[in-house]
Design a protein around this motif. Sequence first.
Motif, PDB file in Angstrom:
ATOM      1  N   ARG A 152       7.300  11.774   8.551  1.00  0.00           N
ATOM      2  CA  ARG A 152       8.352  12.231   9.797  1.00  0.00           C
ATOM      3  C   ARG A 152       9.183  12.021  10.569  1.00  0.00           C
ATOM      4  O   ARG A 152      10.246  12.432  10.954  1.00  0.00           O
ATOM      5  N   ASP A 153       9.411  10.744  10.585  1.00  0.00           N
ATOM      6  CA  ASP A 153       9.988   9.837  10.972  1.00  0.00           C
ATOM      7  C   ASP A 153      11.285   9.043  10.268  1.00  0.00           C
ATOM      8  O   ASP A 153      12.633   8.774  10.830  1.00  0.00           O
ATOM      9  N   GLY A 154      11.454   9.268   8.997  1.00  0.00           N
ATOM     10  CA  GLY A 154      12.670   9.094   7.841  1.00  0.00           C
ATOM     11  C   GLY A 154      12.707   7.707   7.703  1.00  0.00           C
ATOM     12  O   GLY A 154      12.800   7.873   6.808  1.00  0.00           O
ATOM     13  N   GLU A 155      11.349   7.352   7.851  1.00  0.00           N
ATOM     14  CA  GLU A 155      11.650   5.378   6.778  1.00  0.00           C
ATOM     15  C   GLU A 155      11.139   5.976   5.253  1.00  0.00           C
ATOM     16  O   GLU A 155      11.814   4.955   4.662  1.00  0.00           O
ATOM     17  N   ILE A 156      10.636   6.502   4.682  1.00  0.00           N
ATOM     18  CA  ILE A 156      10.147   7.088   4.175  1.00  0.00           C
ATOM     19  C   ILE A 156      10.694   8.203   3.490  1.00  0.00           C
ATOM     20  O   ILE A 156      10.770   9.049   4.206  1.00  0.00           O
ATOM     21  N   ASP A 157      10.793   8.320   1.893  1.00  0.00           N
ATOM     22  CA  ASP A 157      11.157  10.218   1.934  1.00  0.00           C
ATOM     23  C   ASP A 157      10.094  11.010   1.354  1.00  0.00           C
ATOM     24  O   ASP A 157       8.962   9.587   0.769  1.00  0.00           O
ATOM     25  N   LEU A 158       9.420  11.904   0.529  1.00  0.00           N
ATOM     26  CA  LEU A 158       8.921  12.624  -0.036  1.00  0.00           C
ATOM     27  C   LEU A 158       8.049  11.907  -1.471  1.00  0.00           C
ATOM     28  O   LEU A 158       6.526  11.257  -1.283  1.00  0.00           O
ATOM     29  N   LYS A 159       9.046  11.356  -1.848  1.00  0.00           N
ATOM     30  CA  LYS A 159       7.922  10.874  -3.226  1.00  0.00           C
ATOM     31  C   LYS A 159       7.281   9.668  -2.749  1.00  0.00           C
ATOM     32  O   LYS A 159       6.398   8.998  -3.275  1.00  0.00           O
ATOM     33  N   THR A 160       8.266   8.875  -2.010  1.00  0.00           N
ATOM     34  CA  THR A 160       7.459   7.147  -1.563  1.00  0.00           C
ATOM     35  C   THR A 160       5.946   7.941  -0.822  1.00  0.00           C
ATOM     36  O   THR A 160       5.500   6.800  -1.393  1.00  0.00           O
ATOM     37  N   ALA A 161       6.010   8.389  -0.068  1.00  0.00           N
ATOM     38  CA  ALA A 161       4.666   8.657   0.410  1.00  0.00           C
ATOM     39  C   ALA A 161       3.280   9.446  -0.285  1.00  0.00           C
ATOM     40  O   ALA A 161       2.552   8.734  -0.206  1.00  0.00           O
ATOM     41  N   GLU A 162       3.916  10.177  -0.914  1.00  0.00           N
ATOM     42  CA  GLU A 162       2.908  10.879  -1.884  1.00  0.00           C
ATOM     43  C   GLU A 162       2.342   9.630  -2.152  1.00  0.00           C
ATOM     44  O   GLU A 162       1.212   9.823  -3.545  1.00  0.00           O
ATOM     45  N   ARG A 163       2.712   8.830  -3.240  1.00  0.00           N
ATOM     46  CA  ARG A 163       2.673   7.646  -4.616  1.00  0.00           C
ATOM     47  C   ARG A 163       2.090   6.803  -3.503  1.00  0.00           C
ATOM     48  O   ARG A 163       1.192   6.144  -3.812  1.00  0.00           O
ATOM     49  N   MET A 164       2.503   5.850  -2.121  1.00  0.00           N
ATOM     50  CA  MET A 164       1.805   5.418  -1.499  1.00  0.00           C
ATOM     51  C   MET A 164       0.927   5.792  -1.165  1.00  0.00           C
ATOM     52  O   MET A 164      -0.794   4.597  -1.049  1.00  0.00           O
ATOM     53  N   LEU A 165       0.382   7.211  -0.738  1.00  0.00           N
ATOM     54  CA  LEU A 165      -1.101   7.629  -0.304  1.00  0.00           C
ATOM     55  C   LEU A 165      -2.287   7.158  -1.432  1.00  0.00           C
ATOM     56  O   LEU A 165      -3.023   7.876  -1.130  1.00  0.00           O
ATOM     57  N   SER A 166      -1.784   7.446  -2.403  1.00  0.00           N
ATOM     58  CA  SER A 166      -2.583   6.921  -4.205  1.00  0.00           C
ATOM     59  C   SER A 166      -3.309   5.653  -4.041  1.00  0.00           C
ATOM     60  O   SER A 166      -4.261   5.595  -4.466  1.00  0.00           O
ATOM     61  N   PHE A 167      -2.803   4.627  -3.567  1.00  0.00           N
ATOM     62  CA  PHE A 167      -3.029   3.676  -3.246  1.00  0.00           C
ATOM     63  C   PHE A 167      -3.293   2.355  -2.032  1.00  0.00           C
ATOM     64  O   PHE A 167      -3.800   1.335  -2.046  1.00  0.00           O
ATOM     65  N   CYS A 168      -2.774   3.734  -0.993  1.00  0.00           N
ATOM     66  CA  CYS A 168      -3.066   3.277   0.701  1.00  0.00           C
ATOM     67  C   CYS A 168      -4.633   3.441   1.658  1.00  0.00           C
ATOM     68  O   CYS A 168      -4.408   3.689   2.728  1.00  0.00           O
ATOM     69  N   VAL A 169      -5.657   4.058   1.066  1.00  0.00           N
ATOM     70  CA  VAL A 169      -6.055   5.008   1.165  1.00  0.00           C
ATOM     71  C   VAL A 169      -7.679   4.280   0.387  1.00  0.00           C
ATOM     72  O   VAL A 169      -8.075   4.467  -0.163  1.00  0.00           O
ATOM     73  N   ASN A 170      -8.248   3.528   1.276  1.00  0.00           N
ATOM     74  CA  ASN A 170      -9.703   2.959   0.957  1.00  0.00           C
ATOM     75  C   ASN A 170     -10.644   2.197   2.415  1.00  0.00           C
ATOM     76  O   ASN A 170     -10.139   1.642   3.537  1.00  0.00           O
ATOM     77  N   ALA A 171     -11.748   2.080   1.557  1.00  0.00           N
ATOM     78  CA  ALA A 171     -12.596   1.544   3.403  1.00  0.00           C
ATOM     79  C   ALA A 171     -12.391   0.398   3.549  1.00  0.00           C
ATOM     80  O   ALA A 171     -11.980  -0.959   2.561  1.00  0.00           O
ATOM     81  N   GLY A 172     -12.413   0.173   4.593  1.00  0.00           N
ATOM     82  CA  GLY A 172     -11.959  -1.110   5.371  1.00  0.00           C
ATOM     83  C   GLY A 172     -13.079  -2.312   5.605  1.00  0.00           C
ATOM     84  O   GLY A 172     -14.061  -2.081   5.046  1.00  0.00           O
ATOM     85  N   PRO A 173     -12.666  -3.448   5.688  1.00  0.00           N
ATOM     86  CA  PRO A 173     -13.873  -4.936   5.789  1.00  0.00           C
ATOM     87  C   PRO A 173     -14.834  -4.638   6.672  1.00  0.00           C
ATOM     88  O   PRO A 173     -16.086  -4.973   6.688  1.00  0.00           O
ATOM     89  N   ALA A 174     -14.826  -3.977   7.948  1.00  0.00           N
ATOM     90  CA  ALA A 174     -15.376  -3.470   9.243  1.00  0.00           C
ATOM     91  C   ALA A 174     -16.585  -3.122   9.067  1.00  0.00           C
ATOM     92  O   ALA A 174     -17.134  -2.692   9.272  1.00  0.00           O
ATOM     93  N   PHE A 175     -16.272  -2.112   7.978  1.00  0.00           N
ATOM     94  CA  PHE A 175     -16.872  -0.829   8.084  1.00  0.00           C
ATOM     95  C   PHE A 175     -17.951  -1.281   6.547  1.00  0.00           C
ATOM     96  O   PHE A 175     -18.891  -1.780   6.641  1.00  0.00           O
ATOM     97  N   VAL A 176     -17.428  -2.160   4.949  1.00  0.00           N
ATOM     98  CA  VAL A 176     -18.278  -2.273   4.084  1.00  0.00           C
ATOM     99  C   VAL A 176     -18.820  -2.845   4.568  1.00  0.00           C
ATOM    100  O   VAL A 176     -20.107  -3.100   4.551  1.00  0.00           O
ATOM    101  N   ILE A 177     -17.899  -4.265   4.796  1.00  0.00           N
ATOM    102  CA  ILE A 177     -19.177  -5.628   5.509  1.00  0.00           C
ATOM    103  C   ILE A 177     -19.633  -5.317   6.436  1.00  0.00           C
ATOM    104  O   ILE A 177     -21.012  -5.519   5.875  1.00  0.00           O
TER     105      ILE A 177
END
Length: 357
Positions: free
Chosen positions: A112-137
């Motif tokens: 939304r701030d124009g720091e990355i383009d749409l293609k980069t945003a959709e690609r990052m979304l595929s591997f930047c979503v996961n459970a965090g240590p605070a929850f899993v551990i």
Amino acid sequence: MEETKPKNKIQVCTIALVLLLTSFLLFRSKEISGGIVRAVDLCLYTVLPSLFGMMVVSNLVVSSKIFTKLLSPFSAVTRYLFKLPAKLTSVLLISFIGGYPVGAKIIDGLYRDGEIDLKTAERMLSFCVNAGPAFVISAVSIPIFHNVQVGFLVLAAHLCSNLAVALIGGFKTGIPARETSNSCSKEELPLSVRVVASVNSATRSMVIVCSFIIAFSILLTIIELTGFQEGLAEFLSGWIEPQNAEALIAGIFEVTQGCSKISGSSPLSVYLLAGITSFGGICVHLQIAALLSGSGIKMKRYFLSRILHLPLSLLFVWLMSAWWQPALNTFAPEEPVTYAASSVSPYASLFLILLCL
């Protein structure tokens, strides 16, 4: 006329579903209220402690230039492995340790701030979503398995799976050019302004997250009242123990409640934890869709990555278990342990990850 028939069928099904839900809310209000109370407890004692602070910190990290400079030694990993601009190194770190909606929220803000383009945003979304240590551990591994190594094993599998998805998704993507000092010339806002904006943004996000958890708790309670969950769990009990069957069914809808039902007494439970947290549950997917609403970021690539991420996580758990197999319930106490609020603090996980770098 032919086009109106499918629409009429959808409307009739919607009305029938609304009437069914309303009847449960009216005539089984005691059970529904119990489900809401359990969901509120999960939000207060599990979700809020593990996510809210991390959301505030993630906003401050992304909006501050100093963290980009501190993490500059790791910029080569970002450029050559993930094929992303070096300035996104801090975003990757926070996404991996922050928890499910944190990565999606950061990506949404950057786009939304124009720091990355749409293609980069959709690609990052595929591997930047996961459970965090605070929850899993802290919220699953310690109280259920009584072994912190289970949490680290599952987290390591998720990180390897994220890396594999990033490598596969960026196979045809070129290595970004090295950034110059002028490429980050955007003026940084005062710290007081950034703190207030970070807290407000985190608060809005947590309202969305907790609202979905409560809504899905109502849905799970209704499914349980219909007997569908019990029948399906009995059917699955031929392959897995009944408690884990119930955990699997609940985890498909909502990851927090699914993980809380896992039996920590068998090796299969470790794979079940990895599978549920890898998939994330329908509730998490809807949370991400709500956070991305109006941004223009499509979730097709994200859903495809979940299909790939799940078997990869199970594969990495199997491979790592060959030389790192935690003992289950070896140190389980005879009576339940009461965990202090600090045991689910995200900051301890943050410092632990930073010290390992």
